[in-house]
Enzyme design. Structure first.
Site, PDB file in Angstrom:
ATOM      1  N   ASP A  93       0.854  -1.005   0.059  1.00  0.00           N
ATOM      2  CA  ASP A  93       0.091  -0.042   0.088  1.00  0.00           C
ATOM      3  C   ASP A  93       0.962   1.260   0.153  1.00  0.00           C
ATOM      4  OD1 ASP A  93       1.073   0.305   2.442  1.00  0.00           O
ATOM      5  OD2 ASP A  93      -0.965   0.140   3.520  1.00  0.00           O
ATOM      6  N   ASP A 265      -8.202  -6.854   1.159  1.00  0.00           N
ATOM      7  CA  ASP A 265      -7.444  -7.143   2.159  1.00  0.00           C
ATOM      8  C   ASP A 265      -8.156  -6.600   3.361  1.00  0.00           C
ATOM      9  OD1 ASP A 265      -7.043  -4.101   1.650  1.00  0.00           O
ATOM     10  OD2 ASP A 265      -6.067  -4.613   3.451  1.00  0.00           O
ATOM     11  N   CYS A 303     -14.161 -28.121   8.899  1.00  0.00           N
ATOM     12  CA  CYS A 303     -12.935 -27.416   8.428  1.00  0.00           C
ATOM     13  C   CYS A 303     -11.643 -28.552   8.316  1.00  0.00           C
ATOM     14  CB  CYS A 303     -12.277 -26.302   9.262  1.00  0.00           C
ATOM     15  SG  CYS A 303     -10.719 -25.499   8.990  1.00  0.00           S
ATOM     16  N   CYS A 305      -8.284 -27.540   8.192  1.00  0.00           N
ATOM     17  CA  CYS A 305      -7.212 -26.974   8.395  1.00  0.00           C
ATOM     18  C   CYS A 305      -6.305 -27.676   9.258  1.00  0.00           C
ATOM     19  CB  CYS A 305      -7.249 -25.576   8.943  1.00  0.00           C
ATOM     20  SG  CYS A 305      -7.506 -25.264  10.721  1.00  0.00           S
ATOM     21  N   CYS A 308      -7.468 -27.444  13.081  1.00  0.00           N
ATOM     22  CA  CYS A 308      -8.699 -28.377  13.244  1.00  0.00           C
ATOM     23  C   CYS A 308      -8.552 -29.854  13.308  1.00  0.00           C
ATOM     24  CB  CYS A 308      -9.971 -28.080  12.294  1.00  0.00           C
ATOM     25  SG  CYS A 308     -10.511 -26.370  12.793  1.00  0.00           S
TER      26      CYS A 308
HETATM   27 ZN   LIG Z   1      -9.650 -25.030  10.884  1.00  0.00          ZN
END
Ligand SMILES: [Zn+2]
Length: 398
Positions: A93, A265, A303, A305, A308
């Site tokens: 930016d 963003d 999820c 990820c 998780c």
């Molecule tokens: Zn997760």
């Protein structure tokens, strides 16, 4: 010009588009979410994690990197990509948002902005030419024009002056640009429709590589913000990327994509994660809540990820209560994964021309959970006025 933009699919029922930005460091699939790496780091996440989650592009803040460690140091390291070990695209930016949001630190003139370093109090001048030079040293793939971001609320004359100055500075940034970096212009005009439309036409007419809508999400609220998006987006060049700066929640992103926005963003997923607020398929939750004391399942059963797959909600809650730094790492990873999965879903839905259906199904689940803290959104905004958030000083607001 360091950028190519290709639209691959359009939604037949909304203004949404899906495509690809081509930069010197690779492709960015759009609509794209850019995690905010203020100080050359997305707080508590490593670049390897960001790569694993699948982000194509991250954002760096010119203002912060200029003050510390300094753009010369980063140039000596071989540029920001080398310095932080990130070989994918970077957007920096212009620092405009930061210098204008620090009320006591600045003197504004048509030439530029004088401000004092928050690190050690020294005085600095940002002009359009100086900001382009600093961004050239940093070496991002996409750089932003220096703009005057007026506050909210703001009277009409002040908003008009800031907009006119932004247009003058946009021309100066173009003249001082580095040809190997893509340069985006920024539309200002606060919450005034005629100013926003004038600014959209002026910036669109300057042949930038992309156009951003700036000066939103500064406390004006969702209705006014989407008023601005709906006035401006239809006036922007069809064949160039459109970036809505500092936005937003999952719902904001869905709404803005439908208005034809390609890039976002926001500090929300990382900042909220550090504070124990986690995005889940069934709404945003406060992991510190007592109901997670013996919840030995994952934070979000849908999820996949790393957090998780390996750790329970009860353990995460314990880490927060014990103020352990692993709490911030796990929550940041999870929230960023949630955002990236949302963007993947949006892109796939546009490709299949199913975006409104995707949105309906996502929100039906997301708004369903009675125990989620979803309704508390309005109480935590604007985030940059929250004193407990002082350590996030200068980060872009939601
Ligand atoms: Zn997760």
């Amino acid at each position: 010009m360091g950028l190519g933009f290709r639209i691959e699919a359009k939604c037949s029922r909304t203004a949404a588009r899906m495509g690809e930005l081509v930069t010197p460091h690779g492709e960015v699939r759009t609509p794209a979410f850019m995690p905010v790496g203020t100080q050359g780091t997305v707080k508590s996440a490593s670049q390897e994690e960001l790569r694993d989650i699948g982000f194509d592009v991250i954002l760096g803040n010119t203002y912060h990197l200029y003050l510390r460690p300094g753009h010369e140091v980063i140039a000596h390291a071989g540029g920001l990509h080398k310095f932080i070990n990130w070989d994918r695209p970077i957007l920096t930016d212009s620092g405009g948002y930061q210098v204008f949001s620090l009320e006591r630190l600045r003197v504004i003139g048509d030439d530029g902005v004088m401000f004092k370093s928050y690190v050690e109090g020294s005085e600095h001048l940002f002009t359009p030419e100086r900001v382009m030079e600093i961004q050239r040293f940093l070496g991002a793939d996409i750089v932003m024009a220096f703009d005057e971001c007026a506050p909210y609320p703001c009277d009409y004359e002040h908003a008009k002056t800031a907009m006119r100055r932004t247009h003058l500075w946009a021309e100066r940034c173009k003249a001082a640009r580095n040809a190997s970096q893509a340069l985006f212009g920024i539309v200002q005009g606060n919450v005034y429709r005629d100013l926003r439309e004038e600014s959209a036409r002026a910036i669109s007419g300057m042949d930038f590589d992309g156009v951003a809508i700036g000066g939103v999400s500064v406390g004006e609220g969702k209705d006014l913000m989407f008023g601005v998006v709906r006035w401006v987006a239809p006036l922007l060049p069809e064949d160039k990327p459109r970036y809505l700066m500092g936005v937003g929640t999952p719902e904001d992103i869905l709404d803005a994509v439908e208005c034809g926005i390609d890039m976002f963003d926001c500090v929300l997923p990382t900042r909220l994660g550090r504070n124990g607020s986690l995005y889940t398929t069934y709404g945003r939750i406060n992991i510190k809540n007592n109901r997670f004391i013996e919840d030995f399942g994952p934070v979000d059963s849908e999820c996949e990820c790393w957090a998780c797959r390996n750790y329970s909600a009860a353990y995460l809650r314990h880490l927060y209560k014990a103020e352990e730094i692993l709490a911030a790492r796990l929550a940041t990873h999870h929230n960023l994964y949630f955002y990236q999965k949302l963007m993947d879903g949006i892109r796939r839905a546009i490709r299949l021309d199913e975006l409104p259906d995707f949105r309906r199904e996502f929100l039906a689940k997301y708004r369903k959970h009675k125990a989620s803290v979803h309704d508390e959104n309005s109480r935590i905004e604007p985030l940059n006025r929250d004193r407990s958030e002082k350590k996030d000083y200068g980060e872009r607001n939601s």
